[in-house]
Design an enzyme around this catalytic site. Structure first.
Site, PDB file in Angstrom:
ATOM      1  N   HIS A 179      -5.846  -5.918  17.649  1.00 46.95           N
ATOM      2  CA  HIS A 179      -6.685  -7.105  17.486  1.00 46.95           C
ATOM      3  C   HIS A 179      -5.815  -8.369  17.509  1.00 46.95           C
ATOM      4  O   HIS A 179      -6.289  -9.446  17.891  1.00 46.95           O
ATOM      5  CB  HIS A 179      -7.462  -7.045  16.169  1.00 46.95           C
ATOM      6  CG  HIS A 179      -8.567  -6.045  16.178  1.00 46.95           C
ATOM      7  ND1 HIS A 179      -8.377  -4.728  15.860  1.00 46.95           N
ATOM      8  CD2 HIS A 179      -9.877  -6.164  16.496  1.00 46.95           C
ATOM      9  CE1 HIS A 179      -9.521  -4.072  15.965  1.00 46.95           C
ATOM     10  NE2 HIS A 179     -10.446  -4.922  16.359  1.00 46.95           N
ATOM     11  N   ASP A 202     -11.511  -1.472  25.616  1.00 45.12           N
ATOM     12  CA  ASP A 202     -11.652  -2.001  24.272  1.00 45.12           C
ATOM     13  C   ASP A 202     -11.920  -3.500  24.442  1.00 45.12           C
ATOM     14  O   ASP A 202     -11.849  -4.034  25.556  1.00 45.12           O
ATOM     15  CB  ASP A 202     -10.390  -1.713  23.456  1.00 45.12           C
ATOM     16  CG  ASP A 202     -10.640  -1.688  21.942  1.00 45.12           C
ATOM     17  OD1 ASP A 202     -11.705  -2.176  21.508  1.00 45.12           O
ATOM     18  OD2 ASP A 202      -9.779  -1.190  21.206  1.00 45.12           O
TER      19      ASP A 202
END
Length: 336
Positions: free
Chosen positions: A189, A261
């Site tokens: 992230h 993702d």
């Protein structure tokens, strides 16, 4: 039927079908109306999109009733444990690791079925689960107890029944985070994790749960943003033809939907422009493009990809084949 639907779509609409996008708010709004107008393939909901059960159900029904020609994938990350998106009035289940510690494959199945029933009742049709990562690095807090175990055998033993429980409630599942996020230290992230595992090491361990899921015909696999220099020293897995086309599709013979993702994560946006990431992902073999936040101007991104196709930088065949896969999966689950 699938070909008839595909033939009616413009190139822009075909490209739009490749996206699953996030949005703000807990009710139908201008952003979702734009997604419907553009024929976007699907939406992803996070915890901040989810109010009470009736509110979520109404929102999902409204999204589908406003679809132009093709209803959407309505996706959520519902793993249980600390990755819980269900409304607060629905009990959460324990983490995947706790399920593994129970020693019961039936408990794993029933936990998945509980999730599947509730998602179905609320109007979702895709769950970005199970996590088939192996918790092989004790220092890994990104995956940690999201994993069903510390060995490939445990992840297969409990992850696959859990997956079956969800899937048998007519919810599409997506194994993640290919080829395995359990041996990394940093969080994708924020920045790009690097794993020094060799292909041979991956094949002996990390890839085993994914092979087992492929053998059970899993509909979707999510590819992680991790750099594996032994396989591809240049591109993270999600943008790597060597990882997706050569390994996942050719060697492992996976023919289902491959999804990135979240492309808004630091691992990608710190090194790639949005346009470069989208182009590279499609050329690497991704079927669908996931953007959970910082969507930007989606209309211009669709137009950008259209120009890439028209100028030969993306083979039109890629778009056509991806749309076929998406429509077939939507048809399989009664979405179209």
């Amino acid at each position: 039927m699938i070909q008839v639907i595909a033939d009616q779509l413009t190139l822009e609409e075909k490209i739009a079908q490749l996206f699953i996008l996030g949005f703000q708010g807990t009710s139908y709004n201008e952003t979702l109306a734009q997604y419907n107008d553009l024929n976007i393939g699907g939406v992803l909901m996070f915890a901040n999109n989810i109010g009470g059960s009736e509110e979520v159900k109404t929102l999902n029904e409204t999204i589908q009733s406003n679809a132009q020609s093709i209803p959407m994938f309505i996706a959520v990350d519902q793993e249980g444990g600390r990755v819980n998106r269900l409304p607060s009035n629905i009990p959460n289940i324990e983490s995947a690791y706790q399920i593994g510690l129970s020693g019961s494959t039936d408990h794993a199945y029933q936990s998945g079925a509980f999730i599947g029933k509730n998602l179905k009742r609320l109007g979702f049709n895709v769950d970005f689960a199970p996590s088939l990562d192996i918790w092989s690095n004790p220092g890994n807090k990104v995956i940690g107890d999201r994993s069903f175990g510390q060995t490939s055998q445990d992840v297969i033993r409990y992850g696959l029944p859990f997956n079956k429980g969800i899937n048998e409630q007519q919810i599409i599942t997506s194994a993640k985070h290919f080829p395995g996020h359990g041996d990394t230290f940093v969080d994708s992230h924020d920045t790009l994790p690097v794993s020094n595992l060799t292909l041979e090491q991956l094949q002996k361990k990390e890839l085993m749960p994914f092979k087992a899921a492929i053998a059970q015909n899993i509909d979707m696999i999510m590819v992680s943003h991790i750099l594996f220099p032994d396989i591809d020293a240049t591109h993270p897995s999600s943008l790597s033809p060597k990882m997706i086309q050569s390994l996942l599709q050719k060697q492992m013979k996976y023919n289902g939907i491959v999804i990135t993702d979240d492309l808004a994560m630091g691992a990608i946006k710190n090194s790639y422009s949005r346009e470069a990431a989208l182009t590279q992902a499609l050329n690497a073999g991704e079927t669908m493009l996931l953007i959970g936040s910082d969507i930007g101007d989606i209309k211009s991104q669709i137009q950008y990809l259209k120009v890439q196709v028209e100028t030969g930088k993306i083979d039109r065949k890629i778009i056509e084949e991806n749309v076929q896969k998406i429509l077939k999966l939507k048809h399989k689950y009664g979405i179209v």
